[in-house]
Design an enzyme around this catalytic site. Structure first.
Site, PDB file in Angstrom:
ATOM      1  N   ARG A  73      49.002  37.423  47.054  1.00  0.00           N
ATOM      2  CA  ARG A  73      48.535  37.500  45.670  1.00  0.00           C
ATOM      3  C   ARG A  73      48.681  38.895  45.113  1.00  0.00           C
ATOM      4  O   ARG A  73      48.660  39.871  45.835  1.00  0.00           O
ATOM      5  CB  ARG A  73      47.048  37.125  45.610  1.00  0.00           C
ATOM      6  CG  ARG A  73      46.719  35.662  45.666  1.00  0.00           C
ATOM      7  CD  ARG A  73      47.179  34.896  44.441  1.00  0.00           C
ATOM      8  NE  ARG A  73      46.937  35.573  43.179  1.00  0.00           N
ATOM      9  CZ  ARG A  73      45.836  35.506  42.465  1.00  0.00           C
ATOM     10  NH1 ARG A  73      44.824  34.766  42.850  1.00  0.00           N
ATOM     11  NH2 ARG A  73      45.718  36.156  41.322  1.00  0.00           N
ATOM     12  N   CYS A  91      55.837  29.589  35.536  1.00  0.00           N
ATOM     13  CA  CYS A  91      54.874  30.340  34.725  1.00  0.00           C
ATOM     14  C   CYS A  91      53.852  29.385  34.111  1.00  0.00           C
ATOM     15  O   CYS A  91      54.227  28.328  33.604  1.00  0.00           O
ATOM     16  CB  CYS A  91      55.583  31.089  33.601  1.00  0.00           C
ATOM     17  SG  CYS A  91      56.706  32.369  34.154  1.00  0.00           S
ATOM     18  N   GLU A 149      46.771  31.162  32.219  1.00  0.00           N
ATOM     19  CA  GLU A 149      45.507  31.327  32.934  1.00  0.00           C
ATOM     20  C   GLU A 149      44.389  30.630  32.154  1.00  0.00           C
ATOM     21  O   GLU A 149      44.420  30.584  30.922  1.00  0.00           O
ATOM     22  CB  GLU A 149      45.208  32.825  33.076  1.00  0.00           C
ATOM     23  CG  GLU A 149      44.053  33.153  33.966  1.00  0.00           C
ATOM     24  CD  GLU A 149      44.305  32.880  35.431  1.00  0.00           C
ATOM     25  OE1 GLU A 149      43.326  32.568  36.132  1.00  0.00           O
ATOM     26  OE2 GLU A 149      45.462  32.958  35.886  1.00  0.00           O
ATOM     27  N   ARG A 164      49.173  37.525  36.646  1.00  0.00           N
ATOM     28  CA  ARG A 164      48.853  37.263  38.049  1.00  0.00           C
ATOM     29  C   ARG A 164      50.065  36.618  38.710  1.00  0.00           C
ATOM     30  O   ARG A 164      50.853  35.947  38.047  1.00  0.00           O
ATOM     31  CB  ARG A 164      47.644  36.337  38.158  1.00  0.00           C
ATOM     32  CG  ARG A 164      46.343  36.958  37.685  1.00  0.00           C
ATOM     33  CD  ARG A 164      45.249  35.889  37.646  1.00  0.00           C
ATOM     34  NE  ARG A 164      43.934  36.424  37.365  1.00  0.00           N
ATOM     35  CZ  ARG A 164      43.431  36.628  36.153  1.00  0.00           C
ATOM     36  NH1 ARG A 164      44.148  36.361  35.083  1.00  0.00           N
ATOM     37  NH2 ARG A 164      42.216  37.092  36.000  1.00  0.00           N
ATOM     38  N   TYR A 220      46.822  44.711  43.625  1.00  0.00           N
ATOM     39  CA  TYR A 220      46.198  44.650  42.299  1.00  0.00           C
ATOM     40  C   TYR A 220      46.368  46.004  41.629  1.00  0.00           C
ATOM     41  O   TYR A 220      45.875  47.014  42.139  1.00  0.00           O
ATOM     42  CB  TYR A 220      44.722  44.258  42.419  1.00  0.00           C
ATOM     43  CG  TYR A 220      44.592  42.834  42.886  1.00  0.00           C
ATOM     44  CD1 TYR A 220      44.695  42.526  44.239  1.00  0.00           C
ATOM     45  CD2 TYR A 220      44.444  41.805  41.976  1.00  0.00           C
ATOM     46  CE1 TYR A 220      44.635  41.203  44.662  1.00  0.00           C
ATOM     47  CE2 TYR A 220      44.380  40.495  42.398  1.00  0.00           C
ATOM     48  CZ  TYR A 220      44.479  40.203  43.740  1.00  0.00           C
ATOM     49  OH  TYR A 220      44.431  38.898  44.156  1.00  0.00           O
ATOM     50  N   ARG A 256      39.521  42.188  42.178  1.00  0.00           N
ATOM     51  CA  ARG A 256      39.208  42.069  43.604  1.00  0.00           C
ATOM     52  C   ARG A 256      38.593  43.356  44.155  1.00  0.00           C
ATOM     53  O   ARG A 256      39.156  44.002  45.033  1.00  0.00           O
ATOM     54  CB  ARG A 256      40.479  41.730  44.396  1.00  0.00           C
ATOM     55  CG  ARG A 256      41.055  40.355  44.154  1.00  0.00           C
ATOM     56  CD  ARG A 256      40.123  39.199  44.543  1.00  0.00           C
ATOM     57  NE  ARG A 256      39.599  39.260  45.890  1.00  0.00           N
ATOM     58  CZ  ARG A 256      40.173  38.693  46.950  1.00  0.00           C
ATOM     59  NH1 ARG A 256      41.286  38.028  46.822  1.00  0.00           N
ATOM     60  NH2 ARG A 256      39.621  38.793  48.141  1.00  0.00           N
TER      61      ARG A 256
END
Length: 129
Positions: free
Chosen positions: A7, A74, A77, A89, A107, A115
């Site tokens: 991620r 894609c 969110e 993201r 990130y 996070r």
């Protein structure tokens, strides 16, 4: 060998094509570099963007990097009240011998707020200004 998820997220300051592509490429290159995998190891990639990003698809950055045969997708969110704005993201599914705990989640910029638990995780967290 297993398929593992990696991620990452980043932010832009403006909903502008050049910035979306630049920040997405920075994120993808960082994930590849820190996890030492090849493009051929990527099974698929899912990008999501907040509803205030619509000037370009983040997948275009991956295509410009040569990810021609990689399946890219894609999505929008979920617009949760109070959530981070102007955020891109990514979830990469990679074929690897590494354990999930050995993979680096990345990130960048304002997305570091997503996070905070990873900040003390050593190799699990990387941030650049």
């Amino acid at each position: 060998m297993a398929v593992r998820g990696v991620r990452g997220a980043t932010t832009v300051t403006e909903n502008e094509k050049g910035q979306i592509l630049e920040k997405t490429e920075e994120l993808l290159r960082g994930l590849v570099e820190r996890n030492t995998f090849e493009v051929e190891d990527i099974a698929s990639v899912i990008f999501s963007v907040t509803d205030d990003i619509d000037d370009e698809f983040p997948a275009v950055a991956a295509r410009k990097m040569g990810w021609i045969f990689t399946p890219l997708f894609c999505v929008r969110e979920i617009p949760v009240k109070g959530s981070l704005r102007k955020c891109i993201r990514v979830l990469l599914h990679i074929n690897t011998e590494k354990k999930q705990s050995e993979l680096v989640q990345l990130y960048l910029h304002e997305a570091r707020k997503l996070r905070p638990d990873l900040e003390t995780g050593g190799s699990l967290y990387y941030s650049s200004e």
